[in-house]
Write a protein that holds these residues in place. Sequence first.
Motif, mmCIF file in Angstrom:
data_model
loop_
_atom_site.group_PDB
_atom_site.id
_atom_site.type_symbol
_atom_site.label_atom_id
_atom_site.label_comp_id
_atom_site.label_asym_id
_atom_site.label_seq_id
_atom_site.Cartn_x
_atom_site.Cartn_y
_atom_site.Cartn_z
ATOM 1 N N LEU A 277 -0.153 -10.307 9.349
ATOM 2 C CA LEU A 277 -0.083 -9.781 7.988
ATOM 3 C C LEU A 277 1.308 -9.251 7.682
ATOM 4 N N GLU A 278 1.744 -9.488 6.432
ATOM 5 C CA GLU A 278 2.965 -8.883 5.926
ATOM 6 C C GLU A 278 2.685 -8.419 4.507
ATOM 7 N N MET A 279 3.079 -7.179 4.198
ATOM 8 C CA MET A 279 2.854 -6.658 2.850
ATOM 9 C C MET A 279 4.137 -6.031 2.317
ATOM 10 N N SER A 280 4.312 -6.171 1.004
ATOM 11 C CA SER A 280 5.407 -5.521 0.306
ATOM 12 C C SER A 280 4.900 -5.099 -1.070
ATOM 13 N N TYR A 281 5.716 -4.347 -1.795
ATOM 14 C CA TYR A 281 5.295 -3.838 -3.096
ATOM 15 C C TYR A 281 6.479 -3.726 -4.036
ATOM 16 N N THR A 282 6.168 -3.671 -5.315
ATOM 17 C CA THR A 282 7.086 -3.229 -6.355
ATOM 18 C C THR A 282 6.258 -2.471 -7.383
ATOM 19 N N LEU A 283 6.923 -1.595 -8.104
ATOM 20 C CA LEU A 283 6.308 -1.007 -9.296
ATOM 21 C C LEU A 283 6.458 -2.030 -10.407
ATOM 22 N N CYS A 284 5.432 -2.226 -11.216
ATOM 23 C CA CYS A 284 5.541 -3.218 -12.286
ATOM 24 C C CYS A 284 5.661 -2.581 -13.662
ATOM 25 N N ASP A 285 5.752 -1.251 -13.717
ATOM 26 C CA ASP A 285 6.081 -0.635 -14.994
ATOM 27 C C ASP A 285 7.493 -0.065 -14.892
ATOM 28 N N SER A 286 8.008 0.450 -15.972
ATOM 29 C CA SER A 286 9.424 0.807 -16.031
ATOM 30 C C SER A 286 9.734 2.250 -15.655
ATOM 31 N N THR A 287 8.740 3.040 -15.292
ATOM 32 C CA THR A 287 8.961 4.446 -14.993
ATOM 33 C C THR A 287 8.779 4.707 -13.507
ATOM 34 N N ALA A 288 9.707 5.450 -12.922
ATOM 35 C CA ALA A 288 9.620 5.796 -11.505
ATOM 36 C C ALA A 288 8.427 6.710 -11.253
ATOM 37 N N HIS A 289 7.873 6.613 -10.045
ATOM 38 C CA HIS A 289 6.706 7.402 -9.650
ATOM 39 C C HIS A 289 6.962 8.073 -8.312
ATOM 40 N N VAL A 290 6.206 9.120 -8.050
ATOM 41 C CA VAL A 290 6.080 9.647 -6.701
ATOM 42 C C VAL A 290 4.694 9.219 -6.238
ATOM 43 N N PHE A 291 4.666 8.328 -5.270
ATOM 44 C CA PHE A 291 3.422 7.707 -4.831
ATOM 45 C C PHE A 291 3.557 7.382 -3.353
ATOM 46 N N ILE A 292 2.642 7.885 -2.541
ATOM 47 C CA ILE A 292 2.655 7.622 -1.103
ATOM 48 C C ILE A 292 1.287 7.075 -0.716
ATOM 49 N N PHE A 293 1.293 6.000 0.060
ATOM 50 C CA PHE A 293 0.059 5.350 0.451
ATOM 51 C C PHE A 293 0.164 4.966 1.922
ATOM 52 N N ASN A 294 -0.826 5.334 2.708
ATOM 53 C CA ASN A 294 -0.902 4.952 4.119
ATOM 54 C C ASN A 294 -2.128 4.072 4.315
ATOM 55 N N LEU A 295 -1.988 3.055 5.137
ATOM 56 C CA LEU A 295 -3.090 2.149 5.419
ATOM 57 C C LEU A 295 -3.035 1.744 6.881
ATOM 58 N N THR A 296 -4.147 1.902 7.593
ATOM 59 C CA THR A 296 -4.221 1.466 8.983
ATOM 60 C C THR A 296 -5.500 0.680 9.178
ATOM 61 N N PRO A 297 -5.496 -0.345 9.966
ATOM 62 C CA PRO A 297 -4.344 -0.934 10.653
ATOM 63 C C PRO A 297 -3.643 -1.948 9.760
ATOM 64 N N CYS A 298 -2.464 -2.383 10.177
ATOM 65 C CA CYS A 298 -1.714 -3.417 9.461
ATOM 66 C C CYS A 298 -2.159 -4.765 10.015
ATOM 67 N N SER A 299 -3.365 -5.168 9.644
ATOM 68 C CA SER A 299 -3.943 -6.397 10.176
ATOM 69 C C SER A 299 -5.103 -6.830 9.296
ATOM 70 N N THR A 300 -5.274 -8.129 9.133
ATOM 71 C CA THR A 300 -6.449 -8.648 8.435
ATOM 72 C C THR A 300 -7.564 -8.949 9.419
ATOM 73 N N MET A 301 -7.293 -8.841 10.712
ATOM 74 C CA MET A 301 -8.280 -9.195 11.725
ATOM 75 C C MET A 301 -9.178 -8.024 12.121
ATOM 76 N N HIS A 302 -8.901 -6.840 11.615
ATOM 77 C CA HIS A 302 -9.674 -5.644 11.964
ATOM 78 C C HIS A 302 -10.972 -5.644 11.160
ATOM 79 N N SER A 303 -12.099 -5.778 11.800
ATOM 80 C CA SER A 303 -13.366 -6.025 11.101
ATOM 81 C C SER A 303 -14.004 -4.789 10.469
ATOM 82 N N SER A 304 -13.636 -3.594 10.866
ATOM 83 C CA SER A 304 -14.333 -2.422 10.341
ATOM 84 C C SER A 304 -13.731 -1.872 9.050
ATOM 85 N N GLY A 305 -12.648 -2.441 8.577
ATOM 86 C CA GLY A 305 -12.049 -1.982 7.335
ATOM 87 C C GLY A 305 -10.744 -1.255 7.568
ATOM 88 N N TRP A 306 -10.149 -0.833 6.472
ATOM 89 C CA TRP A 306 -8.898 -0.102 6.517
ATOM 90 C C TRP A 306 -9.161 1.364 6.189
#
Length: 155
Positions: A24-53
């Motif tokens: 798995l590889e993930m990236s992001y961009t904001l798609c609106d024109s205003t800057a945000h303070v936004f923090i997001f954590n997700l584990t694990p970094c895998s699509t093979m983990h069967s129990s969810g994120w």
Amino acid sequence: MFGLLFFILFTPGVSELICTSSDLEMSYTLCDSTAHVFIFNLTPCSTMHSSGWNATLTWIPRSDIPFLKIVFDVWYDGAKAFFWKELLCSGSDDEYSVCGTLKGETLVSAFDIKGSRIKFPKGNYSIIVQGFSDDSENNMVMCLNFTMIVKQDPF
């Protein structure tokens, strides 16, 4: 196989690699024109983990959140694959912690994402997540554009 996905969104239009593993590889961009303070954590970094994120979210909204509608558009290899709308906050009897957050307050929430039970085929996914503070979807309070590249088929 188990990684940590962590990103802070401050600048619109800037793409950042946020997660990479053997499948798995993930990236992001904001798609609106205003800057945000936004923090997001997700584990694990895998699509093979069967129990969810497992996810945690920290966000400082630009406006009060008495009402919040979320719209998800998922594209797979250029074709629309999934569309979903959900009213998270209506202003009465709301069950989500984001509901009632005031402009400038720091919202911190932890939740599970069970969608990783889906066997994602190898390919490129574009996921647009928009948040609106009105039912007519005119007042957008957040817009995120995730790119997810699944590097191997799960079967």
